[in-house]
Motif scaffolding. Sequence first.
Motif, PDB file in Angstrom:
ATOM      1  N   UNK A  31      32.911  24.572  62.415  1.00 54.68           N
ATOM      2  CA  UNK A  31      34.092  24.860  61.594  1.00 54.68           C
ATOM      3  C   UNK A  31      35.322  24.400  62.374  1.00 54.68           C
ATOM      4  N   UNK A  32      36.241  25.261  62.706  1.00 54.07           N
ATOM      5  CA  UNK A  32      37.442  24.839  63.430  1.00 54.07           C
ATOM      6  C   UNK A  32      37.322  25.030  64.939  1.00 54.07           C
ATOM      7  N   UNK A  33      36.194  25.522  65.405  1.00 57.49           N
ATOM      8  CA  UNK A  33      35.983  25.803  66.834  1.00 57.49           C
ATOM      9  C   UNK A  33      35.449  24.558  67.551  1.00 57.49           C
ATOM     10  N   UNK A  34      36.157  24.154  68.618  1.00 60.08           N
ATOM     11  CA  UNK A  34      35.740  22.984  69.392  1.00 60.08           C
ATOM     12  C   UNK A  34      34.721  23.399  70.452  1.00 60.08           C
ATOM     13  N   UNK A  35      33.632  22.639  70.538  1.00 60.12           N
ATOM     14  CA  UNK A  35      32.568  22.881  71.513  1.00 60.12           C
ATOM     15  C   UNK A  35      32.487  21.647  72.412  1.00 60.12           C
ATOM     16  N   UNK A  36      32.520  21.845  73.723  1.00 57.83           N
ATOM     17  CA  UNK A  36      32.437  20.743  74.690  1.00 57.83           C
ATOM     18  C   UNK A  36      30.989  20.524  75.101  1.00 57.83           C
ATOM     19  N   UNK A  37      30.634  19.263  75.229  1.00 64.39           N
ATOM     20  CA  UNK A  37      29.304  18.879  75.695  1.00 64.39           C
ATOM     21  C   UNK A  37      29.467  17.897  76.848  1.00 64.39           C
ATOM     22  N   UNK A  74      22.792  19.148  69.325  1.00 63.10           N
ATOM     23  CA  UNK A  74      22.523  20.079  68.218  1.00 63.10           C
ATOM     24  C   UNK A  74      21.386  21.034  68.569  1.00 63.10           C
ATOM     25  N   UNK A  75      20.383  20.542  69.273  1.00 64.60           N
ATOM     26  CA  UNK A  75      19.268  21.399  69.687  1.00 64.60           C
ATOM     27  C   UNK A  75      19.705  22.441  70.711  1.00 64.60           C
ATOM     28  N   UNK A  76      20.623  22.061  71.593  1.00 66.41           N
ATOM     29  CA  UNK A  76      21.086  22.971  72.638  1.00 66.41           C
ATOM     30  C   UNK A  76      22.051  24.020  72.102  1.00 66.41           C
ATOM     31  N   UNK A  77      22.757  23.701  71.041  1.00 64.10           N
ATOM     32  CA  UNK A  77      23.804  24.584  70.524  1.00 64.10           C
ATOM     33  C   UNK A  77      23.222  25.849  69.908  1.00 64.10           C
ATOM     34  N   UNK A  78      23.740  26.989  70.345  1.00 67.57           N
ATOM     35  CA  UNK A  78      23.252  28.267  69.829  1.00 67.57           C
ATOM     36  C   UNK A  78      24.329  29.081  69.131  1.00 67.57           C
ATOM     37  N   UNK A  79      25.556  28.611  69.133  1.00 72.07           N
ATOM     38  CA  UNK A  79      26.647  29.392  68.554  1.00 72.07           C
ATOM     39  C   UNK A  79      27.051  30.488  69.517  1.00 72.07           C
ATOM     40  N   UNK A  80      27.764  31.468  69.036  1.00 75.87           N
ATOM     41  CA  UNK A  80      28.211  32.550  69.900  1.00 75.87           C
ATOM     42  C   UNK A  80      29.410  32.155  70.729  1.00 75.87           C
ATOM     43  N   UNK A  81      29.701  32.922  71.783  1.00 79.89           N
ATOM     44  CA  UNK A  81      30.925  32.704  72.551  1.00 79.89           C
ATOM     45  C   UNK A  81      30.900  31.489  73.479  1.00 79.89           C
ATOM     46  N   UNK A  82      29.728  30.970  73.790  1.00 80.27           N
ATOM     47  CA  UNK A  82      29.648  29.819  74.693  1.00 80.27           C
ATOM     48  C   UNK A  82      30.318  28.615  74.044  1.00 80.27           C
ATOM     49  N   UNK A  83      31.170  27.918  74.798  1.00 76.42           N
ATOM     50  CA  UNK A  83      31.841  26.750  74.237  1.00 76.42           C
ATOM     51  C   UNK A  83      31.665  25.482  75.069  1.00 76.42           C
ATOM     52  N   UNK A  84      30.728  25.508  76.034  1.00 72.10           N
ATOM     53  CA  UNK A  84      30.420  24.316  76.815  1.00 72.10           C
ATOM     54  C   UNK A  84      28.921  24.257  77.058  1.00 72.10           C
ATOM     55  N   UNK A  85      28.365  23.088  76.835  1.00 76.49           N
ATOM     56  CA  UNK A  85      26.926  22.878  76.996  1.00 76.49           C
ATOM     57  C   UNK A  85      26.678  21.626  77.818  1.00 76.49           C
ATOM     58  N   UNK A  86      25.721  21.675  78.717  1.00 74.06           N
ATOM     59  CA  UNK A  86      25.267  20.512  79.475  1.00 74.06           C
ATOM     60  C   UNK A  86      24.009  19.984  78.795  1.00 74.06           C
ATOM     61  N   UNK A  87      24.001  18.705  78.528  1.00 74.68           N
ATOM     62  CA  UNK A  87      22.867  18.060  77.865  1.00 74.68           C
ATOM     63  C   UNK A  87      22.057  17.323  78.921  1.00 74.68           C
TER      64      UNK A  87
END
Length: 89
Positions: A31-37, A74-87
């Motif tokens: 939605x409007x929430x930015x997620x960093x990868x 997309x597979x790593x993304x779980x939603x919730x408060x986390x906003x940075x993911x390492x792929x």
Amino acid sequence: MRKSTETLSFPNPSRSYDSARHCVCFWGYDNSREISFLVDDESLTKLNPDMGAGETALLATFDRNRERILGLAKSAYTGGPQNRYAIHV
């Protein structure tokens, strides 16, 4: 409970190289929430062992493998408060 990845999109094709972290950074939106990868140099090298060295080669490898990397994001993304993911590949 795992959040549906259908809400995660990648409308912005921007990516950048972070030389301090040795990774390519890109962003998705829930939605409007930015997620960093982040995808590190080692993972990009696994995708293209003959790529050469340096920022230009790493960004080119990311671009050639964008769909695969976005799928991993997309597979790593779980939603919730986390906003940075390492792929990792």
